[in-house]
Design a protein around this motif. Structure first.
Motif, PDB file in Angstrom:
ATOM      1  N   SER A  30      -5.687  19.564 -16.463  1.00 45.09           N
ATOM      2  CA  SER A  30      -5.432  20.643 -15.502  1.00 45.09           C
ATOM      3  C   SER A  30      -6.488  21.728 -15.662  1.00 45.09           C
ATOM      4  O   SER A  30      -7.438  21.586 -16.427  1.00 45.09           O
ATOM      5  N   SER A  34      -4.323  26.531 -11.891  1.00 44.42           N
ATOM      6  CA  SER A  34      -2.943  26.045 -11.766  1.00 44.42           C
ATOM      7  C   SER A  34      -2.105  26.496 -12.953  1.00 44.42           C
ATOM      8  O   SER A  34      -0.950  26.073 -13.086  1.00 44.42           O
ATOM      9  N   ARG A  37      -0.716  23.837 -15.740  1.00 45.41           N
ATOM     10  CA  ARG A  37       0.595  23.198 -15.627  1.00 45.41           C
ATOM     11  C   ARG A  37       0.441  21.679 -15.627  1.00 45.41           C
ATOM     12  O   ARG A  37      -0.538  21.137 -15.115  1.00 45.41           O
ATOM     13  N   GLY A  39       2.690  18.944 -14.179  1.00 48.71           N
ATOM     14  CA  GLY A  39       3.875  18.765 -13.356  1.00 48.71           C
ATOM     15  C   GLY A  39       4.572  20.101 -13.172  1.00 48.71           C
ATOM     16  O   GLY A  39       3.959  21.077 -12.738  1.00 48.71           O
ATOM     17  N   ASN A  40       5.872  20.136 -13.533  1.00 52.34           N
ATOM     18  CA  ASN A  40       6.642  21.377 -13.422  1.00 52.34           C
ATOM     19  C   ASN A  40       6.599  22.222 -14.694  1.00 52.34           C
ATOM     20  O   ASN A  40       7.199  23.292 -14.746  1.00 52.34           O
ATOM     21  N   LEU A  41       5.891  21.725 -15.712  1.00 52.08           N
ATOM     22  CA  LEU A  41       5.905  22.405 -17.004  1.00 52.08           C
ATOM     23  C   LEU A  41       4.619  23.192 -17.233  1.00 52.08           C
ATOM     24  O   LEU A  41       3.521  22.656 -17.048  1.00 52.08           O
ATOM     25  N   ILE A 103      11.659  27.861 -15.985  1.00 49.25           N
ATOM     26  CA  ILE A 103      12.022  26.449 -16.145  1.00 49.25           C
ATOM     27  C   ILE A 103      13.538  26.292 -16.221  1.00 49.25           C
ATOM     28  O   ILE A 103      14.083  25.263 -15.825  1.00 49.25           O
ATOM     29  N   ASP A 106      15.012  25.483 -13.059  1.00 50.53           N
ATOM     30  CA  ASP A 106      14.489  24.259 -12.436  1.00 50.53           C
ATOM     31  C   ASP A 106      15.163  23.055 -13.107  1.00 50.53           C
ATOM     32  O   ASP A 106      14.645  22.462 -14.049  1.00 50.53           O
ATOM     33  N   ALA A 108      15.549  20.077 -12.146  1.00 47.06           N
ATOM     34  CA  ALA A 108      14.802  18.825 -12.007  1.00 47.06           C
ATOM     35  C   ALA A 108      13.816  18.630 -13.157  1.00 47.06           C
ATOM     36  O   ALA A 108      13.429  17.501 -13.476  1.00 47.06           O
ATOM     37  N   ALA A 109      13.414  19.721 -13.800  1.00 44.00           N
ATOM     38  CA  ALA A 109      12.447  19.629 -14.893  1.00 44.00           C
ATOM     39  C   ALA A 109      13.105  19.300 -16.227  1.00 44.00           C
ATOM     40  O   ALA A 109      12.411  18.987 -17.201  1.00 44.00           O
TER      41      ALA A 109
END
Length: 340
Positions: A30, A34, A37, A39-41, A103, A106, A108-109
């Motif tokens: 990455s 961004s 990150r 993914g979502n983390l 997080i 979230d 989904a994470a």
């Protein structure tokens, strides 16, 4: 010992490399725009979680597994694993709540937050099982090597007394004849004994073994003189080169020829040839012998050939071929040996 230290160093280096890549993965794949990150983390949370995963991996691999798996308290292993993995969940949640509250909301994470703890445990278990198999295989090879070494030491210990017995028999014969050749025979015996005592603990140069064979043959010729026709064709030092060979490997064939071939009538003859070509040694010994079952034979007559066959199987597996033609009155051996 040095090999084990080298393997440990390589193993440690691989662990550092793999975990270093895992911890720095967000910063490798990455970029700053961004927020590193994955993914979502967030990248920092991924790295902190990686440290927790390292703890799970190594606590299991070096504490729980070796102390509890298949041991007296094996029943404690699974509760201990549950506690180890379970402790990582509130620890991760606390880190999220204080430093990465985004997080927490979230859901989904969560599978990417808590799931790896279980995955790392199974990876650690597989690592331990594979390490166990490798250690067991290494121990088996070490035991086989020790057994091979013991067998070879035993076989070598048989060679020397058997050889000495035959040589002393020759000297007794010369002494009874009051032969003038007794003194040079004793000198040759001294040279042979020196070779046996100091040069047979490991592989020797082929040229040394050839000299040894020639000395033994000369000692026998002193005894029999012109009574036995001995033909010898040995490879020279140039052909022998820097090849090595197991010491006293060829002498039993020559001993056998003199022991059984000299009693043949009316014209005993022994033919000995040694050649080297393209890394291959070809050794031939041929003699005629008395096939009379009542012919005199000492109780040790089978030691030499049986010994050398076993040594060839242990030391040169798939690298030798031994052909024995026993067609009375002819006895003919041909040994083909791949040298190194």
């Amino acid at each position: 010992m040095e090999k084990n230290i080298s393997v440990k160093k390589i193993t440690i280096a691989l662990h550092i490399l793999i975990w270093g890549m895992v911890l720095l993965l967000p910063y490798i794949v990455s970029n700053a725009s961004s927020g590193y990150r994955l993914g979502n983390l967030p990248g920092l949370f991924f790295t902190i979680s990686g440290v927790i995963h390292m703890a799970i991996f190594y606590i299991h691999a070096f504490v729980l597994y070796p102390r509890l798996w298949n041991r007296r308290y094996w029943w404690l292993y699974f509760p201990a694993v549950v506690v180890l993995i379970g402790c990582s969940f509130p620890l991760k949640y606390t880190i999220m709540a204080h430093w990465f509250p985004g997080i927490v909301h979230d859901v989904a994470a969560y599978k990417f937050v808590f799931g790896p703890s279980v995955g790392i445990y199974f990876i650690s278990l597989i690592y331990c099982r594979v390490a166990d198999m490798l250690r067991a295989e290494r121990r088996q090879k070490e035991q086989q090597a020790e057994q091979l070494s013991s067998e070879l030491k035993f076989l070598r210990s048989q060679v020397s007394p058997h050889f000495l017995f035959n040589v002393l028999t020759n000297l007794v014969s010369l002494a009874r004849k009051k032969s003038d050749q007794l003194e040079p025979a004793l000198i040759r015996l001294s040279d042979l004994m020196r070779y046996m005592l100091y040069d047979t603990g490991k592989k020797v140069l082929l040229s040394q073994e050839i000299l040894y064979l020639n000395s033994y043959i000369a000692l026998q010729q002193l005894r029999f003189g012109s009574e036995v026709a001995v033909t010898v064709q040995m490879a020279g030092s140039e052909a022998a080169g820097n090849y090595t060979i197991e010491p006293m490997l060829l002498i039993p064939f020559v001993e056998n020829a003199f022991k059984h071939g000299t009693g043949y009538t009316p014209h005993p003859a022994i033919d000995i040839r040694l050649a080297v070509k393209d890394d291959v040694l070809i050794f031939e010994v041929m003699n005629e012998y008395d096939n009379d079952p009542d012919a005199s034979k000492d109780g040790n007559s089978g030691i030499g050939l049986a010994n050398v066959k076993t040594r060839l199987q242990l030391l040169y597996p798939n690298r030798h071929q031994l052909l024995i033609r026993d067609e009375p009155p002819l006895f003919h051996i041909t040994l083909t040996l791949t040298l190194t």
